[in-house]
Design an enzyme around this catalytic site. Structure first.
Site, mmCIF file in Angstrom:
data_model
loop_
_atom_site.group_PDB
_atom_site.id
_atom_site.type_symbol
_atom_site.label_atom_id
_atom_site.label_comp_id
_atom_site.label_asym_id
_atom_site.label_seq_id
_atom_site.Cartn_x
_atom_site.Cartn_y
_atom_site.Cartn_z
ATOM 1 C CB THR A 1 29.017 52.980 8.205
ATOM 2 O OG1 THR A 1 30.152 53.759 7.811
ATOM 3 C CG2 THR A 1 28.786 51.874 7.191
ATOM 4 C CB CYS B 1 35.575 50.833 8.063
ATOM 5 S SG CYS B 1 35.191 52.562 8.388
ATOM 6 C CB THR C 1 27.076 52.447 13.008
ATOM 7 O OG1 THR C 1 28.011 52.687 11.949
ATOM 8 C CG2 THR C 1 26.104 53.600 13.077
ATOM 9 C CG ASP D 1 31.938 63.244 21.768
ATOM 10 O OD1 ASP D 1 32.361 62.781 20.693
ATOM 11 O OD2 ASP D 1 31.625 62.508 22.740
#
Length: 442
Positions: A127, A267, A92, A42
């Protein structure tokens, strides 16, 4: 089929790496570390430092598992060169105009490309709309590495399905969709994920199908919640309790069991916009999915207006009232505040000059202060309240007894009622005295 990458990873000759150690990446990395040599990468040095101390910043897997894990944490991208499979699990988000923000996945692709070894497989879990993996990510990987996809390295896509805060549906017992640029890659990816997935692995026929499946399942849920929110707004005008209607409706065998509420997070509140964007690019205007987004995005305003309305009706001077907001994460029992509509409600009330105090025993105090520039209040410190606004159904809130709620409010006077706004039906209304409390829920 040789399955060279699988064999190299399974025998611990080669590393598997996970890029992005958030709510998705960290559980995947820890799970793989139980089976194979695994790198957790990361760019956030603070996050890596926390993980190295044995602290789980996501609260998804727990400190004990982090402390006992053999996962090797790093911020050094050069270490990715030792990995034969690299899983990209970065967020995203969307831009202010609701268009996809692919910056994190583009940057991750650049980092991976610069450190990509010949013969490796890169799997994206972030995603995206159909086509991103092949049309955007692969060219970046090729440019940065000088290698050619299909000949020197392979690529696949496997949408993340982790449900933050859910202690029942976990990584290992959720069916895993996998896809690859060719049959050989598909089989390699499936075999590697089967090391940690106890449920079955579903092999999608193409990368675009796998990308579309993720958007579709979240858009479907978004639309169903939007329908319930629309019912709730209509029933509010009709003077009907929505929960009573749902309880009656759910006695039918094919009722879907959805409830109204705030739709935020990384999401359901985001992914439909990826579908809408790509459909528009290709000349198709989404009707139902766009309408569902409009309804759900408008719920924060609807609730904020009802807070003000109910307090005025209860005889409160809103600007001088002691108001506590209970919960600001995007869902119950989860510390994640990304795209939280509860935060939006706090900001809307502040826009009217209303001061609120926030109680949330789950979210990170430092992150909260950075977001709203104020300190969190402990449950035990709630006192002299005029209004409690339950926006998130944390278990700690459900455990509050009615007698405890009584102690949280000011001493009752004859001029006004105590106000409870209960979006998640945390408090049983029938246990509250009607002459003392003004209660409202979706």
């Amino acid at each position: 089929m040789l399955l060279e990458v699988f064999n190299g990873i399974q025998t611990k000759k080669d590393y598997l790496a996970v890029v992005g150690l958030g709510y998705v990446g960290l559980p995947i990395a820890v799970a793989f570390a139980e089976k194979v040599k695994t790198l957790g990468f990361d760019i956030n040095q603070e996050k890596i430092a926390i993980c190295k101390k044995g602290i789980d910043p996501t609260q998804e897997i727990g400190d004990e598992k982090i402390q006992s894990s053999t996962l090797e944490f790093t911020t050094d991208p050069a270490r990715l060169q030792a990995a034969k499979m690299i899983i990209v699990a970065v967020p995203t988000p969307i831009n202010g105009d609701k268009t996809p923000n692919l910056s994190p996945v583009v940057y991750a692709s650049q980092i991976v490309g610069k450190n990509l070894s010949k013969g490796s497989i890169v799997v994206f879990e972030s995603t995206v709309y159909p086509g991103v993996t092949e049309d955007i990510c692969i060219p970046i990987l090729e440019t940065e590495s000088g290698l050619r996809c299909g000949r020197d390295f392979k690529v696949g896509y496997s949408p993340e399905r982790i449900n933050p805060g859910d202690k029942v549906h976990r990584l290992d017992n959720i069916i895993k969709i996998v896809s690859g640029i060719d049959e050989e890659t598909l089989e390699e990816i499936a075999a590697i994920y089967e090391l940690i997935i106890h449920a079955s692995v579903y092999k999608a026929p193409s990368i675009k199908v796998a990308e579309a499946a993720k958007l579709s399942e979240n858009a479907q849920r978004d639309i169903n919640i939007a329908f319930m929110n629309e019912l709730a707004m209509a029933f509010d005008r009709m003077g009907i309790n929505t929960k009573d209607v749902i309880d009656a409706m759910n006695t039918k065998w094919n009722a879907l069991g959805f409830y109204p509420g705030l739709v935020g997070g990384h999401c359901i509140g985001i992914d439909p916009y990826y579908f809408i964007y790509q459909a528009e690019v290709l000349g198709y205007h989404s009707e139902i999915i766009a309408a569902g987004r409009k309804v759900n995005d408008g719920m924060a305003t609807f609730i904020a207006h009802n807070v003000i309305k109910k307090m005025i009706q209860a005889g409160k001077n809103v600007n001088k009232s002691n108001i506590y907001v209970m919960g600001v994460s995007f869902k119950e029992n989860c510390p994640d505040m990304r795209n939280s509509k509860a935060v939006d409600i706090c900001k809307q009330l502040a826009g009217y000059g209303i001061t609120v105090k926030v109680v949330d025993p789950v979210v990170d105090k430092t992150e909260y202060k950075r977001e709203l520039n104020q300190e969190l209040v402990e449950i035990k410190d709630i006192s002299n309240a005029d209004c409690l606004i339950f926006l998130v159904g944390h278990q700690q809130f459900k455990d509050i007894a009615v007698t405890d709620i009584e102690r949280m409010f000011k001493q009752k006077n004859n001029q006004s009622k105590h106000v409870i706004i209960d979006i998640k039906n945390v408090i049983e209304q029938k246990k509250l005295e009607e002459e003392v409390y003004s209660y409202w829920s979706l």
